[in-house]
Design a protein around this motif. Structure first.
Motif, PDB file in Angstrom:
ATOM      1  N   GLU A  13       0.817  -1.219   0.000  1.00 20.60           N
ATOM      2  CA  GLU A  13       0.000   0.000   0.000  1.00 20.60           C
ATOM      3  C   GLU A  13       0.850   1.270   0.000  1.00 20.60           C
ATOM      4  O   GLU A  13       0.333   2.375  -0.219  1.00 20.60           O
ATOM      5  N   LYS A  14       2.158   1.138   0.251  1.00 21.83           N
ATOM      6  CA  LYS A  14       3.053   2.306   0.203  1.00 21.83           C
ATOM      7  C   LYS A  14       3.510   2.624  -1.227  1.00 21.83           C
ATOM      8  O   LYS A  14       4.115   3.672  -1.462  1.00 21.83           O
ATOM      9  N   ILE A  15       3.254   1.729  -2.171  1.00 27.36           N
ATOM     10  CA  ILE A  15       3.680   1.929  -3.556  1.00 27.36           C
ATOM     11  C   ILE A  15       2.640   2.774  -4.289  1.00 27.36           C
ATOM     12  O   ILE A  15       1.477   2.386  -4.396  1.00 27.36           O
ATOM     13  N   ALA A  16       3.051   3.931  -4.773  1.00 29.05           N
ATOM     14  CA  ALA A  16       2.125   4.844  -5.449  1.00 29.05           C
ATOM     15  C   ALA A  16       1.669   4.248  -6.774  1.00 29.05           C
ATOM     16  O   ALA A  16       2.497   3.840  -7.599  1.00 29.05           O
ATOM     17  N   GLN A  17       0.361   4.205  -6.982  1.00 32.03           N
ATOM     18  CA  GLN A  17      -0.198   3.698  -8.225  1.00 32.03           C
ATOM     19  C   GLN A  17      -0.552   4.825  -9.201  1.00 32.03           C
ATOM     20  O   GLN A  17      -0.710   4.581 -10.396  1.00 32.03           O
ATOM     21  N   HIS A  18      -0.674   6.036  -8.685  1.00 31.17           N
ATOM     22  CA  HIS A  18      -1.044   7.182  -9.519  1.00 31.17           C
ATOM     23  C   HIS A  18      -0.206   8.388  -9.119  1.00 31.17           C
ATOM     24  O   HIS A  18       0.169   8.532  -7.958  1.00 31.17           O
ATOM     25  N   PRO A  19       0.085   9.272 -10.076  1.00 30.51           N
ATOM     26  CA  PRO A  19       0.825  10.494  -9.729  1.00 30.51           C
ATOM     27  C   PRO A  19      -0.066  11.492  -9.003  1.00 30.51           C
ATOM     28  O   PRO A  19      -1.286  11.490  -9.154  1.00 30.51           O
ATOM     29  N   VAL A  20       0.559  12.345  -8.204  1.00 27.53           N
ATOM     30  CA  VAL A  20      -0.144  13.419  -7.498  1.00 27.53           C
ATOM     31  C   VAL A  20      -0.531  14.505  -8.492  1.00 27.53           C
ATOM     32  O   VAL A  20       0.169  14.752  -9.480  1.00 27.53           O
ATOM     33  N   TYR A 152       5.491  -2.857 -10.830  1.00 28.02           N
ATOM     34  CA  TYR A 152       4.831  -2.642  -9.539  1.00 28.02           C
ATOM     35  C   TYR A 152       3.661  -1.664  -9.647  1.00 28.02           C
ATOM     36  O   TYR A 152       2.932  -1.467  -8.686  1.00 28.02           O
ATOM     37  N   ILE A 153       3.488  -1.025 -10.799  1.00 27.21           N
ATOM     38  CA  ILE A 153       2.294  -0.202 -11.037  1.00 27.21           C
ATOM     39  C   ILE A 153       1.279  -1.068 -11.757  1.00 27.21           C
ATOM     40  O   ILE A 153       1.460  -1.412 -12.939  1.00 27.21           O
ATOM     41  N   THR A 154       0.240  -1.443 -11.072  1.00 25.59           N
ATOM     42  CA  THR A 154      -0.726  -2.415 -11.595  1.00 25.59           C
ATOM     43  C   THR A 154      -2.019  -1.773 -12.074  1.00 25.59           C
ATOM     44  O   THR A 154      -2.852  -2.446 -12.673  1.00 25.59           O
ATOM     45  N   GLU A 155      -2.201  -0.483 -11.802  1.00 27.16           N
ATOM     46  CA  GLU A 155      -3.414   0.202 -12.226  1.00 27.16           C
ATOM     47  C   GLU A 155      -3.156   0.996 -13.506  1.00 27.16           C
ATOM     48  O   GLU A 155      -2.051   1.464 -13.744  1.00 27.16           O
ATOM     49  N   LYS A 156      -4.179   1.119 -14.331  1.00 29.86           N
ATOM     50  CA  LYS A 156      -4.044   1.759 -15.641  1.00 29.86           C
ATOM     51  C   LYS A 156      -3.796   3.256 -15.502  1.00 29.86           C
ATOM     52  O   LYS A 156      -4.422   3.927 -14.690  1.00 29.86           O
ATOM     53  N   LEU A 157      -2.877   3.760 -16.307  1.00 34.05           N
ATOM     54  CA  LEU A 157      -2.594   5.192 -16.362  1.00 34.05           C
ATOM     55  C   LEU A 157      -3.519   5.826 -17.394  1.00 34.05           C
ATOM     56  O   LEU A 157      -3.468   5.495 -18.578  1.00 34.05           O
ATOM     57  N   GLU A 158      -4.364   6.736 -16.959  1.00 36.73           N
ATOM     58  CA  GLU A 158      -5.365   7.321 -17.856  1.00 36.73           C
ATOM     59  C   GLU A 158      -4.757   8.346 -18.809  1.00 36.73           C
ATOM     60  O   GLU A 158      -5.197   8.484 -19.943  1.00 36.73           O
ATOM     61  N   GLU A 159      -3.751   9.086 -18.361  1.00 32.04           N
ATOM     62  CA  GLU A 159      -3.139  10.126 -19.190  1.00 32.04           C
ATOM     63  C   GLU A 159      -1.677   9.784 -19.439  1.00 32.04           C
ATOM     64  O   GLU A 159      -0.866   9.791 -18.516  1.00 32.04           O
ATOM     65  N   LYS A 160      -1.323   9.514 -20.703  1.00 33.22           N
ATOM     66  CA  LYS A 160       0.056   9.159 -21.046  1.00 33.22           C
ATOM     67  C   LYS A 160       1.052  10.217 -20.589  1.00 33.22           C
ATOM     68  O   LYS A 160       2.171   9.898 -20.174  1.00 33.22           O
ATOM     69  N   ASP A 161       0.649  11.478 -20.664  1.00 31.42           N
ATOM     70  CA  ASP A 161       1.576  12.573 -20.354  1.00 31.42           C
ATOM     71  C   ASP A 161       2.052  12.555 -18.905  1.00 31.42           C
ATOM     72  O   ASP A 161       3.083  13.161 -18.588  1.00 31.42           O
ATOM     73  N   ARG A 162       1.329  11.894 -18.019  1.00 33.66           N
ATOM     74  CA  ARG A 162       1.739  11.879 -16.623  1.00 33.66           C
ATOM     75  C   ARG A 162       2.950  10.991 -16.386  1.00 33.66           C
ATOM     76  O   ARG A 162       3.524  10.994 -15.303  1.00 33.66           O
ATOM     77  N   TYR A 163       3.342  10.197 -17.390  1.00 32.82           N
ATOM     78  CA  TYR A 163       4.585   9.429 -17.304  1.00 32.82           C
ATOM     79  C   TYR A 163       5.674  10.091 -18.162  1.00 32.82           C
ATOM     80  O   TYR A 163       6.635   9.456 -18.569  1.00 32.82           O
TER      81      TYR A 163
END
Length: 340
Positions: A13-20, A152-163
């Motif tokens: 649960e300490k691993i961030a799945q989404h950017p702030v 370790y990021i298992t949830e889908k990234l909705e916006e490509k630009d955030r990576y």
């Protein structure tokens, strides 16, 4: 030193799945690398710890949307291809999964614009694939490809630009230089107004950055190679600012590896381009980097070894323990440290 010396326990649960959102509202843990003293901040407050005359060295590489899902003609299936490096015109080294469906000579397609064929299988199991595209290949990837997020990021990234960093420019990475994800254009403008020089260099991040250290003794680890470029103009500016007493602050471990690869024993930075496989671990003497902005890294990783070399393993592990207890988010989409 042993690889197990760099292990720490981290709950999932300490691993961030989404950017702030906004980018610069992530947490920032500021650490004095000589004393281990720690201070909690918000990332946009980093401007308080940077001074006029300092140099912020950023990695302006751009991540290629290199994860493709393809199928063989007439088959209902999903084969994953991760595109790594070009080898010659229209030929790319790739990781494939599952490998049994991508034998030598296998043909496949993605959508109705891209086709490929497995031309060779390398000694380490990668595939050399030739691609034929109805539109320019990079454009096809923009349409069909997904961002190659770490496992370790298992949830889908909705916006490509955030990576991507807001200053990404030169396409070529298989992973983002994640320390740079915290910067906004507004924050960078404020830094420039304060008299801080922003110096872009390029290092194309490879997937080797995620590979675990599998040897018992870290001295036996073989580091992966990554391509870098430093222009004459940037090298001259960094050297000039350093002579005037400005601190050289690296944004991310990729910037550190590039700078330390191209600095001579006097700390003078050389320009040029090439490949570096530098492995920075405890005992290393830094030649040019005075400060480091970085994320929280995986246990037993070469990146954790690098930050332990920049400060001390004792101080870094104490900082990580505080971060775990105080709700900091870890890894690529997580919070940041400024080690000064």
């Amino acid at each position: 030193m042993k690889t197990r010396d760099f292990y720490y326990d981290l709950p999932n649960e300490k691993i961030a799945q989404h950017p702030v959102n906004p980018r610069d509202h992530s947490k920032l843990l500021v650490m004095d690398r000589k004393t281990g003293k720690l201070k909690d901040k918000v990332f946009y407050e980093i401007i308080e710890d940077l001074h006029s005359g300092d140099v912020l060295v950023i990695n302006n590489t751009k991540v290629r949307p290199a994860r493709l899902f393809v199928h063989r003609p007439g088959k209902k299936e999903k084969i994953e291809i991760l595109i790594l490096n070009p080898t010659k015109e229209n030929y790319w080294e790739c990781l494939v999964k599952p490998g049994k469906k991508m034998r030598l000579g296998t043909k496949f397609q993605a959508g109705d614009i891209l086709e490929g064929k497995v031309e060779e299988i390398t000694d380490d199991g990668n595939r050399l694939i030739s691609f034929q595209s109805k539109i320019p290949f990079e454009e096809a990837l923009e349409i069909l490809g997904e961002m190659p997020l770490p496992p370790y990021i298992t949830e889908k990234l909705e916006e490509k630009d955030r990576y991507q960093t807001v200053y990404s420019k030169h396409l070529g990475s298989a992973a983002a230089p994640t320390a740079g994800l915290h910067f906004t254009e507004s924050l960078m403008n404020r830094l420039k107004e304060k008299g801080i020089s922003i110096c872009p260099i390029t290092l194309h991040v490879g997937l080797g950055t995620f590979r675990p250290v599998k040897v018992e003794d870290i001295n036996n680890h073989k580091m992966h190679s990554e391509y870098y470029e430093i222009s004459d103009e940037i090298a001259n500016l960094i050297n000039k600012k350093r002579k005037l007493g400005g601190r050289i602050i690296a944004v991310g471990t990729t910037s550190v590896r590039t700078l330390e690869s191209m600095a001579d024993e006097t700390g003078t930075l050389q320009s040029g381009k090439g490949w570096t496989d530098i492995f920075i671990k405890p005992g290393y003497t830094f030649k040019i980097v005075d400060g480091l902005i970085t994320n929280f890294h995986l246990p037993e990783s070469t990146l954790l070894m690098l930050v332990s070399a920049f400060s001390s393993k004792e101080f870094i592990f104490a900082a990580y323990e505080k971060a775990k207890n105080d709700g900091y988010r870890f890894f690529s989409f997580g919070d940041a440290m400024f080690i000064k």
